[in-house]
Design an enzyme around this catalytic site. Structure first.
Site, PDB file in Angstrom:
ATOM      1  N   HIS A 157      97.862 -21.911  53.473  1.00 32.79           N
ATOM      2  CA  HIS A 157      99.292 -22.446  53.866  1.00 32.79           C
ATOM      3  C   HIS A 157     100.156 -21.255  54.135  1.00 32.79           C
ATOM      4  CE1 HIS A 157      98.584 -26.698  52.763  1.00 32.79           C
ATOM      5  NE2 HIS A 157      97.733 -26.097  52.129  1.00 32.79           N
ATOM      6  N   ASP A 365     106.776 -16.775  57.843  1.00 32.69           N
ATOM      7  CA  ASP A 365     106.615 -17.922  57.388  1.00 32.69           C
ATOM      8  C   ASP A 365     105.290 -18.503  57.950  1.00 32.69           C
ATOM      9  OD1 ASP A 365     107.147 -19.835  55.642  1.00 32.69           O
ATOM     10  OD2 ASP A 365     109.148 -20.566  56.374  1.00 32.69           O
TER      11      ASP A 365
END
Length: 458
Positions: A157, A365
């Site tokens: 993730h 991110d």
């Protein structure tokens, strides 16, 4: 249909999903297959024995939940130490914050072995196993060592850094070799997939034997990019509920004379918050028409406040906000409304909808779902503008946003000014394209695409 077995660091109950969360993504498949979700309970047993933990199994409708406690020593070494003290900073390109000389690796391996040992008796021969995130990279290798031959997929993730950064981890060869115990490894972006490809070719002399297929360590793994999305319909339903509507109306009334900008982040050094505040300061200085006009609502949810790096960024952020408010603020206007607490999720759609510009400017991110939530929450007739870091995984998909380099303070300020001045027609066109992408590649697409690929891996 094979039963789905989900393994994550923290257990989630699919009966209580948060819109856009992992439970939403996997809940339908788990329910339809009578699936199993395995993970840490979140409880820390002060006097427990390392490598041991009580397993509790119970039902949540058709889904079986299996949770395990961790002792203090295991929690400190596996979770706080190696996962968040080594892997998190390195994978976010922050070698300077990684504790590379620590002895946490043994605890990380011990807990992954514990997970495998407790999970193995619960498995059925045709189960499809999906393991999530950096906490559990070696779990498939532990299961294979115990005789598990099920199909196993892994999804990361967070970002995967380039080869040179990964290679700084003392145990990087062991860590990346563990990924070859999976049948399928999924990443958030094509950039992450490319980093994986470069690493395994350079460090493991892997052979490419097909599209996204690599062979090394006498194993073959399929790798691909599977950008995660949100549940658009669920989030928009949340936006029509009274909590979100009240938030929207109250915010618009309170700031009726202002142009509102919004930032919603965990207080983390990867989110680029000091750079964002400096860019807003630059906006006020270089474009003074925004003084007494633009207000930034910055939500920074508490995160790991007992870690020095997080305490440092909190102090820096508070100092920056205080200085800007002191330099520019007046009796009837504060440039920045800084909120250091978690805002209830049911209020967020209303908050997003009330704002003219969203600042999603992380330094790095994996994806960043705030960007997609902001798009889903907008009024299509009069939408706000998304200012998005090029270093967020979402930037690969959301190309109609105003993409910025968050390290370039003047450039980011220019993009914010452009967003504030953007004509309605351009805002509508950009938003329509963004919303189409967010709808097409939603969380259900992500789940289905990954599981279909895993089931088809040869």
């Amino acid at each position: 249909m094979s039963r789905l077995v989900v393994v994550s660091n923290r257990l989630a109950d699919p009966r209580k999903p948060a819109a856009g969360g992992l439970a939403v993504a996997l809940g339908e498949t788990l329910k339809s297959t009578g699936g199993l979700w395995f993970g840490w309970s979140g409880a820390v047993v002060k006097d427990g024995t390392p490598g041991e933990g009580e397993l509790r199994v119970h039902q949540a409708g058709p889904v079986t939940l299996a949770e395990i406690d961790l002792c203090q020593e295991d929690h400190d070494a596996y979770y706080r130490g190696y996962a968040n003290g080594v892997l998190w900073p390195v994978f976010h390109y922050r070698l300077d914050l990684a504790n590379l000389e620590s002895g946490y690796l043994s605890g990380y391996r011990r807990v992954n072995h514990l997970f495998a040992r407790k999970l193995m008796p619960l498995l059925k021969p045709d189960d499809l196993i999906w393991i999530h995130d950096y906490h559990l990279i070696p779990l498939a290798a532990e299961l294979r060592a115990m005789g598990c031959d099920n199909r196993i997929g892994f999804f990361l993730h967070i970002p995967l850094p380039p080869q040179q950064i990964l290679a700084a981890i003392p145990s990087h060869e062991w860590l990346m070799r563990a990924l070859f115990a999976y049948d399928l490894v999924g990443f958030q972006s094509e950039a992450d997939l490319l980093n994986f490809s470069h690493y395994v070719k350079a460090e493991a002399t892997a052979e490419t034997i097909g599209a996204g297929q690599f062979r090394a360590f006498n194993s073959t793994v399929q790798a691909g990019a599977f950008p995660i999305g949100i549940d658009v319909n669920e989030f928009q339903r949340l936006g029509r509920a009274h909590e979100a509507v009240d938030t929207y109306e109250n915010t618009r009334t309170e700031y009726s004379r202002r142009r509102l900008l919004i930032g919603v982040d965990r207080l983390d050094y990867s989110k680029g918050l000091p750079q964002r505040i400096r860019a807003f300061n630059e906006l006020l200085r270089e474009y003074p028409e925004n003084q007494h006009s633009a207000t930034l609502l910055q939500v920074a949810s508490p995160s790991r406040e007992d870690v020095d790096a997080y305490a440092d960024i909190q102090h820096e952020l508070e100092s920056l906000c205080g200085a800007i408010n002191g330099n520019y603020g007046d009796f009837d206007w504060m440039p920045i409304r800084y909120i250091h607490r978690t805002v209830a999720r049911k209020r967020l759609p209303g908050l997003y909808r009330a704002c003219d510009v969203a600042l999603v400017t992380p330094l790095r991110d994996g994806m960043n779902l705030v960007a997609k939530e902001f798009i889903a929450a907008q009024d299509e007739a009069d939408p706000g503008v998304l200012v998005l870091s090029r270093f967020a995984g979402a930037a690969e998909q959301l190309t109609q946003a105003l993409l910025v380099n968050p390290y370039d303070i003047p450039g980011t300020a220019q993009a914010i000014q452009r967003a504030l001045q953007m004509p309605l027609a351009e805002r509508q066109a950009r938003h329509a394209a963004l919303l189409e992408n967010v709808r097409k590649y939603d969380v259900h697409w992500w789940c289905g695409q990954f599981l279909q690929t895993l089931a088809a891996v040869r």
